[in-house]
Design an enzyme around this catalytic site. Structure first.
Site: not given
Length: 284
Positions: A71, A185, A188
């Site tokens: 990611d 996700t 936070n």
């Protein structure tokens, strides 16, 4: 969103991972089999010893970008390519990500659908931040989040927040996270913020270890703009966990959702809730 024919693909590899060289050659072979030309950005190319292309030139020439890594690799490529309005997708080298959701073993079948337009493009919100750096106004983009935090662990931070130029809240603690739905996700969530559906046009403000128990996360409509300033101390701005900037005493950072959105390519059968269940172990 309507799909388009992809004839040329740009490739970005996870940094400092020369072991991805063999994966790149396999990826290139798969795309070439379907008559898709592959170009690799110069930094990734230098890492594995092949010839590459400057990233900005790559974005001007490619029909889409694929990242090979996780990611973090995809987030970095999104931010760098955002101004070119180019769709992007991630192939994960390791475990399933929230964003890089295509397994390398699935790549051949995915590309076969890619060439026939059997895929979908999701549009996701991205944060646009404006602040002063070296006496000049600069604009930066965050796909996950923007964090205002204390520059040293010995002090708490005092953050005044305005919404559409009207006083909204004052945060006193370790800092504040401004999160997109995509980033909800990430940090936070760890700080107790809400999970937001990624295609919604909203953003969240989540305090980090607030001094007052009355401070709670807030979700704001995407058309709002916020201003955050630190009248008492310096603050550290952290963008997507990748870039850091210092905010001087009394300076402000202006944050809003950008008018354009990020275009993420997914399989037609991609289901965000399936990813949530797997990554967060929901239902176990």
């Amino acid at each position: 969103m309507k799909t388009k024919t992809i004839k040329k693909i740009g490739v970005v590899l996870r940094p400092s991972t020369p072991a991805l060289k063999e994966n790149f050659f396999q990826l290139e072979k798969i795309f070439n089999r379907y008559k898709i030309e592959v170009i690799i950005d110069s930094i990734s190319a230098g890492m594995i010893g092949v010839v590459g292309m400057d990233f900005d030139i790559l974005c001007e020439n490619a029909d889409a970008i694929v990242t090979l890594g996780g990611d973090g690799t995809l987030i970095s490529a999104v931010r760098r390519s955002f101004k070119y309005d180019i769709p992007i997708f991630g192939v994960y080298a390791g475990s399933l990500g929230f964003l890089a959701d295509i397994n390398f073993d699935e790549l051949d079948s995915f590309v076969s659908n890619l060439v026939t337009g059997k895929y979908r493009v999701d549009e996701r919100a991205i944060l646009e931040a404006t602040f002063i750096q070296n006496s000049k106004e600069v604009t930066r983009y965050a796909f996950n989040d923007i964090v205002l935090t204390r520059p040293s662990v010995s002090n708490m931070i005092y953050v005044e927040t305005l919404v559409d130029s009207k006083p909204f809240n004052t945060y006193y603690g370790d800092g504040v996270i401004v999160s997109t739905p995509t980033g909800s996700t990430a940090y936070n969530l760890s700080a107790g913020g809400p999970v937001l559906f990624p295609l919604t046009n909203v953003f969240a403000l989540t305090p980090i270890c607030p001094h007052s128990l009355t401070q709670r996360p807030v979700v704001l409509p995407g058309e709002f703009a916020i201003e955050m300033k630190t009248p008492k101390d310096k603050a550290l701005i952290i963008i997507d966990g990748q870039d850091k900037h210092e905010l001087e005493v009394g300076e402000s950072i202006h944050i809003q959702l950008a008018k354009k959105k990020v275009k993420l390519i997914h399989r037609n059968e991609f289901n965000y809730f399936d990813v949530l269940k797997e990554k967060l172990n929901w239902g176990d």
